[in-house]
Design an enzyme around this catalytic site. Structure first.
Site, PDB file in Angstrom:
ATOM      1  N   LYS A  37      35.808  27.785 -14.109  1.00  0.00           N
ATOM      2  CA  LYS A  37      35.096  27.196 -13.074  1.00  0.00           C
ATOM      3  C   LYS A  37      33.725  26.365 -13.502  1.00  0.00           C
ATOM      4  CE  LYS A  37      33.167  30.020  -9.959  1.00  0.00           C
ATOM      5  NZ  LYS A  37      31.517  29.858  -9.755  1.00  0.00           N
ATOM      6  N   ARG A  42      31.520  20.857 -14.713  1.00  0.00           N
ATOM      7  CA  ARG A  42      30.963  20.059 -15.687  1.00  0.00           C
ATOM      8  C   ARG A  42      32.208  18.830 -15.753  1.00  0.00           C
ATOM      9  NH1 ARG A  42      28.906  25.095 -15.844  1.00  0.00           N
ATOM     10  NH2 ARG A  42      26.700  25.398 -16.592  1.00  0.00           N
ATOM     11  N   GLY A 110      26.828  27.534  -5.859  1.00  0.00           N
ATOM     12  CA  GLY A 110      25.593  27.526  -6.586  1.00  0.00           C
ATOM     13  C   GLY A 110      25.430  26.380  -7.790  1.00  0.00           C
ATOM     14  N   ASP A 336      28.823  37.508 -14.232  1.00  0.00           N
ATOM     15  CA  ASP A 336      29.841  37.403 -12.885  1.00  0.00           C
ATOM     16  C   ASP A 336      30.642  38.502 -13.074  1.00  0.00           C
ATOM     17  OD1 ASP A 336      28.630  35.114 -12.001  1.00  0.00           O
ATOM     18  OD2 ASP A 336      29.899  33.729 -13.045  1.00  0.00           O
ATOM     19  N   LYS A 363      23.168  35.876  -6.208  1.00  0.00           N
ATOM     20  CA  LYS A 363      24.419  35.350  -6.375  1.00  0.00           C
ATOM     21  C   LYS A 363      25.001  35.171  -5.101  1.00  0.00           C
ATOM     22  CE  LYS A 363      24.297  35.293 -10.793  1.00  0.00           C
ATOM     23  NZ  LYS A 363      24.382  33.998 -11.709  1.00  0.00           N
TER      24      LYS A 363
HETATM   25  C1  S3P Z   1      27.141  29.478 -14.154  1.00  0.00           C
HETATM   26  C2  S3P Z   1      26.101  30.071 -14.445  1.00  0.00           C
HETATM   27  C3  S3P Z   1      25.885  31.483 -13.803  1.00  0.00           C
HETATM   28  C4  S3P Z   1      27.126  31.956 -13.227  1.00  0.00           C
HETATM   29  C5  S3P Z   1      27.896  31.139 -12.322  1.00  0.00           C
HETATM   30  C6  S3P Z   1      28.380  29.781 -13.181  1.00  0.00           C
HETATM   31  C7  S3P Z   1      27.631  27.926 -14.682  1.00  0.00           C
HETATM   32  O1  S3P Z   1      24.714  31.375 -12.854  1.00  0.00           O
HETATM   33  O2  S3P Z   1      26.711  33.268 -12.465  1.00  0.00           O
HETATM   34  O3  S3P Z   1      28.938  31.700 -11.761  1.00  0.00           O
HETATM   35  O4  S3P Z   1      28.630  27.493 -14.487  1.00  0.00           O
HETATM   36  O5  S3P Z   1      26.334  27.590 -15.213  1.00  0.00           O
HETATM   37  P1  S3P Z   1      23.385  31.302 -13.447  1.00  0.00           P
HETATM   38  O6  S3P Z   1      23.065  30.430 -14.387  1.00  0.00           O
HETATM   39  O7  S3P Z   1      22.344  31.124 -12.049  1.00  0.00           O
HETATM   40  O8  S3P Z   1      23.062  32.894 -14.040  1.00  0.00           O
END
Ligand code: S3P
Length: 455
Positions: A37, A42, A110, A336, A363
């Site tokens: 993911k 990205r 997020g 995660d 989260k």
């Molecule tokens: C992610 C970073 C993590 C992770 C999310 C994906 C990313 O979050 O929990 O599922 O792709 O940069 P945080 O950077 O908020 O810890």
């Protein structure tokens, strides 16, 4: 299986409840999990900034990533998908995103919202971002605070929550920022704002977090240097205004998705499963280290590098697990994976402690609270001690029988389904619909190994 199906809306798919019963036969076979993911988001964002056409193989076609694809289209990139699953992105060139004509709806993601805010802040246009009820609860101040120094103006709801209006600055200064928390999303937002800034952007992280942004920006031609600090952190430096040139991308299988298959195979007696083509970036593999400390029979074979990321096959056999004490400095490399690790710890012998897991509170759900509820409702004792989670293992005797509330959290739903496969009484999951955000085809994939889900 019981079903209730209110109408779906763009930000809330129809509810899919599920009852999961213990299985008495082992999980066996070979599977490949969907694409990573983090890397998928990205690949769409960065190729949209590059000159030329990027081809992406193995892109995760989960809801979260599809939102990013829609957003990048709305910002001017031409993105198409071939019937064989290959994606093509014709980028706009750096600094040339166009103002979106409508609100950008990032759904449950997020990562999409936070990374995109770095790009939107550093382009001279006005945009509005929103998300589903879960994302609208999550903090955005962690990105808008550092990004405000670009000169961008943010207008958010109370507590810095979405919807968020952004008036970006076409000529942002480079930022110099020390992260107050371990977050690859915040690090990435600052670095992405630095792409369109003249000069050097510098980000210091107290603990190393996933470095897919750094790796992929380099892949597209940006100059990114990384230095370890004496305290065990990292300093990342990005030279602004690079020429980003389209380069093909191969997305490895997501280790965070493999985690559910892996733990299910460890817990269901007699199981023997191979998961092929899993990403093995060392900043993502804390779960594998932890499970091995618990006594997991987990072998990694066929290790190789693909598309600049290490990948390999996981061979896992059912194992009797012992409790584990997970150090806080490992949290970022398995952030995660805690909900499903909690299920493994609940099944194990002894008392486990997960240290320094405060980031779980922000989260897709408050994962500290929702993981505790998942276990407690199914007869497993837990305790939250400051920022540590303590789990009292049942030595293979999880009572089950609970109704699990997933709070729009895909990983909670999948963790509950793994717990249901080994609990003594059937487990009800209120909604499994959000699994599609990160792991489309989750139930059929596990059923191909013999899980017998009725979803
Ligand atoms: C992610 C970073 C993590 C992770 C999310 C994906 C990313 O979050 O929990 O599922 O792709 O940069 P945080 O950077 O908020 O810890």
């Amino acid at each position: 299986m019981s079903m209730t199906q209110p109408a779906s809306t763009p930000s809330h798919p129809a509810v899919r409840s599920l009852q999961v019963s213990r299985i008495s036969t082992p999980l066996t076979g070979t599977v490949a999990v969907p694409g990573d993911k983090s890397i998928s988001h990205r690949s769409l964002m960065f190729s949209a900034l590059a000159e030329g056409e990027t081809r992406i193989v193995g892109l995760l076609e989960g809801e979260d990533v599809l939102r990013t694809a829609d957003a990048m289209r709305a910002l001017g990139a031409r993105i198409t998908r071939e019937d064989d699953g290959r994606w093509h992105v014709h980028g706009c060139g750096l600094g040339a995103l166009k103002e979106p004509a409508d609100v950008l709806d990032m759904g449950n993601s997020g990562t999409a919202a936070r990374l995109l805010s770095g790009l939107l802040a550093s382009h001279g246009m006005t945009s509005v971002m929103t998300g589903d009820a879960s994302l609208r609860r999550r903090p955005m101040k962690r990105v808008t605070d550092p990004l405000a120094a670009t000169g961008a103006v943010f207008l958010a709801r109370e507590g810095g929550r979405l919807p968020l209006a952004i008036q970006g600055n076409a000529n942002p200064p480079p930022l110099d920022y020390r992260l107050p928390m371990a977050s690859a999303q915040v690090k990435s937002a600052v670095l992405l704002a630095g792409l369109n800034a003249k000069g050097e952007t510098r980000v210091e992280e107290p603990v190393p977090t996933r470095d897919h942004t750094e790796n992929m920006l380099r892949h597209f031609g940006a100059k990114v240097s990384v230095e370890e600090t004496p305290e065990g952190g990292r300093v990342i430096r990005l030279q602004g205004k690079p020429r980003l040139i389209a380069r093909d991308i191969t997305v490895p299988g997501d280790p965070s998705s493999a985690a559910f298959v892996l733990v299910a195979a460890l817990l269901v007696a007699g199981s023997d499963v191979v998961i092929t083509n899993v990403g093995l970036n060392p900043l993502r593999t804390g779960l594998f280290t932890t499970l091995r400390e618990m006594g997991a029979r987990l072998e990694i074979t066929n290790e190789r590098t693909e598309g600049g990321e290490p990948v390999g096959d996981l061979h896992v056999k059912a194992s009797s697990l012992l409790a584990v004490d997970v150090p806080a400095d490992r949290a970022a490399s398995m952030i995660d994976e805690y909900p499903v690790l909690a299920v493994a710890a609940a099944y194990a012998r002894g008392i486990s402690r997960f240290r320094g897991v405060e980031e779980l509170r922000v989260k897709e759900s408050d994962r500290l609270a929702s993981t505790v509820a998942l276990l407690e409702k199914n007869g497993v004792r837990t305790k939250v001690d400051g920022n540590d989670l303590i789990i009292y293992g049942t030595q293979g005797a999880i009572p089950g029988g609970g109704v699990v509330e997933t709070h729009m959290d895909h990983r909670l739903a999948m963790s509950a389904s793994v717990l249901g496969l080994v609990a003594e009484n059937p487990v009800e999951i209120d909604d499994t619909a959000f699994i599609d955000t990160s792991f489309p085809g989750y139930f059929p994939l596990l059923n191909s190994l013999g899980a017998g889900f009725t979803a």
